[in-house]
Design a protein around this motif. Structure first.
Motif, PDB file in Angstrom:
ATOM      1  N   GLN A 606       0.841  -1.199   0.000  1.00  0.00           N
ATOM      2  CA  GLN A 606       0.000   0.000   0.000  1.00  0.00           C
ATOM      3  C   GLN A 606       0.879   1.253   0.000  1.00  0.00           C
ATOM      4  N   THR A 607       1.931   1.231   0.812  1.00  0.00           N
ATOM      5  CA  THR A 607       2.887   2.335   0.807  1.00  0.00           C
ATOM      6  C   THR A 607       3.436   2.536  -0.595  1.00  0.00           C
ATOM      7  N   GLN A 608       3.854   1.470  -1.241  1.00  0.00           N
ATOM      8  CA  GLN A 608       4.451   1.564  -2.575  1.00  0.00           C
ATOM      9  C   GLN A 608       3.461   2.132  -3.597  1.00  0.00           C
ATOM     10  N   SER A 609       2.220   1.722  -3.496  1.00  0.00           N
ATOM     11  CA  SER A 609       1.201   2.190  -4.446  1.00  0.00           C
ATOM     12  C   SER A 609       0.955   3.684  -4.303  1.00  0.00           C
ATOM     13  N   TYR A 610       0.799   4.155  -3.054  1.00  0.00           N
ATOM     14  CA  TYR A 610       0.528   5.580  -2.861  1.00  0.00           C
ATOM     15  C   TYR A 610       1.755   6.440  -3.182  1.00  0.00           C
ATOM     16  N   ALA A 722       5.342  -5.761 -11.350  1.00  0.00           N
ATOM     17  CA  ALA A 722       4.101  -5.070 -11.710  1.00  0.00           C
ATOM     18  C   ALA A 722       2.966  -5.318 -10.733  1.00  0.00           C
ATOM     19  N   LYS A 723       3.096  -6.363  -9.915  1.00  0.00           N
ATOM     20  CA  LYS A 723       2.024  -6.713  -8.988  1.00  0.00           C
ATOM     21  C   LYS A 723       2.556  -6.707  -7.559  1.00  0.00           C
ATOM     22  N   PRO A 724       1.706  -6.394  -6.601  1.00  0.00           N
ATOM     23  CA  PRO A 724       2.171  -6.366  -5.206  1.00  0.00           C
ATOM     24  C   PRO A 724       2.561  -7.742  -4.701  1.00  0.00           C
ATOM     25  N   ASN A 725       3.652  -7.790  -3.938  1.00  0.00           N
ATOM     26  CA  ASN A 725       4.050  -8.998  -3.227  1.00  0.00           C
ATOM     27  C   ASN A 725       3.545  -8.851  -1.800  1.00  0.00           C
ATOM     28  N   LYS A 726       2.536  -9.626  -1.450  1.00  0.00           N
ATOM     29  CA  LYS A 726       1.902  -9.479  -0.149  1.00  0.00           C
ATOM     30  C   LYS A 726       2.496 -10.411   0.897  1.00  0.00           C
TER      31      LYS A 726
END
Length: 982
Positions: A606-610, A722-726
């Motif tokens: 979430q941090t990375q996305s924002y 390209a996709k989040p690693n959760k």
């Protein structure tokens, strides 16, 4: 001795190293700087010539007043008044723009509106240390460059011009308190300008030297020509110097400044700009800038991204400003002259802004300067009696809140930056934190600040608590256990304004929550923001904050709501609150750490996305490329750190929280000779989600790393996708953590209701946010004193039938909270009031009954007792329910001119028995000066002899705000709090 083959290899490696070093030095970082970024929109930057952290900022002035003219320049303007030598970098208040020069041709023009010139951005150029433009009115080409303490002008007049003029305007920009000008010889002018704007008393000396002899010289005092006065004194001095420019060669002008004396300015001039070689001076300035900007090398990204980065680094290398002459002398905050001993003195400390990212950045790339800044803080405490809050040219402006020199000192000390007296620093910190300034006494005694005691109470409570944690750390490191415990407990005061019913940091009036509550509302409980933008402010104890919210899941949900809720704010207009993502505001500093908080709850994606969204939308290579005020480098420092891949959420902790890097490779060249490299591998340029991280070749599963990792040198590698690693960075052991887990306080209890006024009787419920806490209370007659003997254990809501004062505290595990105190007022039941005017929704005092509750307000409009009527008259009718003999009528009003509140012009009273036909009783005229800025309360009243049931009161509004006031053209407020009928 090395064997021959190893010696040969060593020479080869050394040669390769030197070649690499030479190539690094050859890179023209200056070419990647665009000083026009931030000069449009609300960035408030300037495009002129300056040196890294230099004393002189030589730049064009295009705007004399207004919020978007704080730097003296705005990209939307089309005329230049001239070129002055001091400018502020992205602030929100006007000041500086001292010693204006304007080259002209033809007849002398003394009015700024007459001598200004149009210009075109097509002829305008700027780079680090250089600025040029053509003045269309005079067809004069202007070039500017600078040394640390001097500016150098180059004026090329039109071919065939015989006489070229240079105007010196000492009246320009702010309020002049005193000034003088002396013609020292045919090439030199010296002088002094003392002025007031943001700084209450700014004293600046200058020396001007021309490359050609002065021909005609004319001085004007108060716009009236006085001829060739050798020395002039007054508050409005202007002078023209005319030169023979028929040889076609440019006229060069050197200008040095000093805070000490004209002699100091001359010394500065001789030491730094002894000749008139513009090209050589510019070459030196470019070299210095390349060295400063070369402390961080970036590779990859787009050309615009590199320009944004290096312009950010440029903007983060302008302030604080050198404030020491070449001989070591400087003006102190006691307005006396001192000599720096073992350090260099600086000025312009925007600490509310810069303690968050700017100063943490400088602890990496400018450790020596950081020590100088801290020593500057300490001499300001020694000479001026306090550490700086927002210091400007030896003036403490007291702008903004907190005592944020403290985290700057503590963060530096934690990072092993020494060169200052730690115990002296701790004593200075305590002196401020234990002073009587800005609500601190109430904060210390009650554990929070109530807005009726001090405005912006929520923000101050939160920011004081963080500063107190920093003091606690310094005390611990220096062996002062008692101070450590004291301030660690103060650092937990943020808990005392957390409202569990809304999960927000919420303001109090007295000991009760302010209501109605809207977390989007910008009001006087917060500094440049609202509850959303302050409800995640406890960087010193994020673990404790998460606990208040009910755990990681609930905290993460609230964070998500912050970023996804509606972006519209309510309440008063606040131009600083910009760059909204939901209620997150990138354009203002209180939000700057919040995107990184997802790391603390195991959601780093979430941090990375924002962060990616902020990078993409709010930092651009354009004049309006900054989403908010630059604020002396803070807005840019956020980008520098974040675009490298990390951020300092909690200065003083030594932790950097990982985000996502913009560039393929960043190399930080450290003062200790080592390098720290941040690299990113991605399959395509748009990849920004972190898949994995290595530190010095080893897998790094933690979503943070330490300052010591940087200083030891090494490499931090990101693998991006390209996709989040959760999975990465989500295990408890991998989360960053700040926590206070010893010497815990018991938070104060709170009242669940929100109305301290009642009719008949009221029920008062008391609760605690601390599970298992036991509450004790006492009830006394109104304003009565409590004693321990009165307290009893709380078990059920209290039933009050009379005006009373309620005391309460909570106890858990033998630890007692501070005691809260709240007055409750029983409203009179023998009268009602009907308000006929529209009340301002921000100041209702709880409703019409506030006008007849018998509670008279103090000279503080933020107490919650006052009603506001903006741009309209106030009219109300009191119904006594039956006709009664009346001997006195009156009403209480407030004046606070600085807050746009004036006494009414007059107050009229009328009486009626049927509520329809009213008879005048008389009128009271205002006698308080409309220019009296001291907040005051006045009772407008009349003795009368009448019998009536209804009394009508009408107060006439002051009207439109006059031109002499900063709010000119706006609507004045009437503030009223009580109607008296006896």
């Amino acid at each position: 001795m090395l064997p021959a083959n190893r010696l040969k290899i060593a020479f080869v490696l050394l040669a390769a190293s030197l070649v690499m070093s030479s190539k690094a030095q050859e890179k023209n970082y200056v070419a990647l700087v665009n000083p026009f970024i931030g000069t449009g929109g609300h960035g408030h930057t300037y495009p002129g010539a300056t040196m890294p952290f230099g004393m002189v900022q030589l730049s064009p002035d295009t705007r004399l007043k207004g919020w978007d003219g704080c730097s003296g320049y705005h990209y939307s303007d089309s005329a230049i008044y001239g070129f002055s030598h001091t400018h502020l970098n992205g602030t929100g208040i006007e000041d500086y723009c001292d010693v204006l020069l304007q080259p002209t041709t033809g007849a002398y023009k003394w009015s700024s509106e007459d001598y200004k010139s149009s210009f075109s951005h097509k002829t305008e150029k700027a780079s680090a240390g250089y600025y040029s433009v053509r003045l269309d009115k005079y067809n004069v080409d202007v070039e500017l460059t600078a040394t640390l303490r001097t500016g150098l002008h180059k004026y090329t007049f039109p071919a065939g011009t015989k006489d070229g003029n240079v105007l010196l305007d000492l009246l320009h920009h702010d309020i002049v308190l005193d000034s003088w000008l002396e013609k020292k010889d045919d090439h030199t002018l010296i002088g002094m300008r003392q002025s007031r704007s943001w700084a209450n008393k700014q004293t600046l000396f200058f020396a001007i030297r021309f490359s050609k002899p002065i021909g005609k010289y004319t001085v004007a005092l108060n716009e009236e020509e006085k001829g060739a006065l050798q020395k002039a004194e007054g508050r409005n001095i202007k002078a023209y110097s005319t030169f023979d420019v028929s040889d076609g060669k440019p006229l060069l002008v050197q200008v040095a400044i000093s805070g000490v004396s004209a002699e100091g300015a001359l010394k500065n001039l001789e030491a730094e700009n002894a000749d008139f070689d513009f090209e050589s001076t510019l070459k030196k300035a470019t070299a210095v800038w390349n060295k400063e900007l070369g402390k961080i090398g970036v590779e990859g990204g787009t050309k615009d991204e590199q320009t944004v980065f290096y312009t950010a680094l440029y903007h983060a290398s302008i302030n604080p400003n050198l404030y020491t002459d070449v001989d070591g002398q400087f003006r102190g905050t006691d307005d006396k002259i001192h000599t720096a001993n073992g350090f260099t003195n600086y000025s312009v400390f925007s600490l509310w802004d810069t303690h968050r990212a700017f100063h943490p950045l400088q602890t990496i790339i400018n450790q020596k300067r950081t020590a100088d800044w801290i020593n500057t803080f300490l001499v300001q405490d020694e000479y001026g009696g306090m550490l700086p809050v927002w210091e400007l040219s030896a003036n403490e402006t007291f702008c903004m809140i907190g005592y944020h020199s403290v985290p700057v000192i503590v963060d530096a000390y934690q990072k092993n930056i020494r060169g200052f007296d730690a115990k002296k620093a701790l004593a200075a910190m305590r002196r401020y934190a234990e002073s009587n300034r800005f609500g601190l006494p109430f904060y210390m005694s009650n554990g929070f600040i109530s807005n009726d005691k001090e405005p912006e109470s929520v923000s101050k409570t939160l920011e004081y608590a963080f500063d107190d944690w920093c003091i606690a750390q310094m005390a611990k490191w220096t062996g002062d256990e008692q101070t450590y415990v004291q301030y660690l407990q103060r650092a937990q005061n943020y808990k005392n304004i957390f409202d569990p019913s809304t999960s927000h940091m919420r303001g109090k009036l007295g000991a009760m929550w302010y209501s109605p509550f809207d977390p989007r509302e910008i009001n006087h409980f917060y500094t440049e923001g609202n509850s959303w933008q302050y409800s995640f402010t406890a960087q010193q104890d994020i673990a404790g904050l998460i606990k208040l919210y009910g755990g990681k899941q609930k905290f993460a949900a609230k964070l998500n709501e912050l970023f996804t809720t509606v972006s519209k704010t309510t309440g008063r207009d606040q131009a600083d609150v910009t760059g909204l993502i939901g209620q997150y505001a990138q354009g203002n500093e209180p939000s700057h750490h919040m995107a990184y908080l997802f790391n603390f709850v195991g959601q780093p994606w979430q941090t990375q996305s924002y962060l990616h969204k902020i990078f993409s939308e709010f930092y651009k290579n354009a004049p309006d490329g900054l989403i908010g005020n630059e604020d002396c480098g803070q807005m840019s420092a956020w980008y520098i750190l974040s675009s490298m891949g990390f951020y300092s959420v909690t200065p003083g902790s030594g932790q950097y929280i990982l985000g996502t890097p913009v560039f393929d490779k960043v190399t930080i060249h450290l003062e200790n000779g080592k390098q720290f490299v941040i690299s990113a591998k991605r399959n395509k340029p748009s990849d920004f989600y972190v898949q994995s991280v290595t530190l010095n070749g080893k897998p790094h599963s933690q979503s943070y790393f330490l300052h010591t990792d940087i200083m030891q040198g090494g490499e931090l590698k990101f693998n991006l996708g390209a996709k989040p690693n959760k999975i990465w960075g989500t295990a408890d052991k991998d989360l960053p953590r700040t926590k206070i887990d010893e010497h815990l306080i018991t938070p104060v209890p709170y009242f669940t209701g929100n109305d301290k006024k009642f009719k008949g009787q009221t029920s008062v419920e008391i609760k605690s946010i601390e599970p298992g806490a036991v509450i004790y209370y006492a009830v006394t007659p109104l304003h009565g004193e409590s004693t321990n003997a009165f307290f009893q254990q709380y078990s059920a809501p209290l039933q009050l039938t009379q005006s009373s004062t309620v005391y309460a505290y909570a106890v858990k595990a033998g630890t007692q909270s501070k005691t809260i105190v709240q007055d409750f007022y029983k409203l009179p039941e023998d009268k009602t009031v009907n308000v006929l005017s529209k009340v301002n929704s921000l100041y209702t005092a709880g409703g019409p009954d506030a006008l007849i509750d018998g509670v008279v307000g103090e000279a503080n409009y933020r107490t919650g007792e006052w009603q506001s009527y903006e741009g309209t008259d106030f009219e109300a009718v009191v119904d006594l329910k039956q006709s009664k003999p009346i001997t006195y009528v009156g009403a209480h009003f407030l004046q606070d001119v600085g807050s746009w509140i004036w006494m009414p012009k007059s107050v009229g009273f009328e009486a009626s028995n049927d509520g329809k036909t009213f008879t005048p009783l008389g009128e009271v005229k205002n006698e308080i000066s409309d220019k009296d800025y001291t907040p005051s309360v006045k009772e407008f009243g009349l003795p009368v002899q009448t019998t009536a049931r209804f009394i009508r009161v009408k107060a006439i509004n002051y009207g439109k705000i006059p031109d002499w006031h900063p709010g000119k053209g706006g609507n004045a407020h009437i503030f009223v709090d009580e109607i008296l009928v006896r």
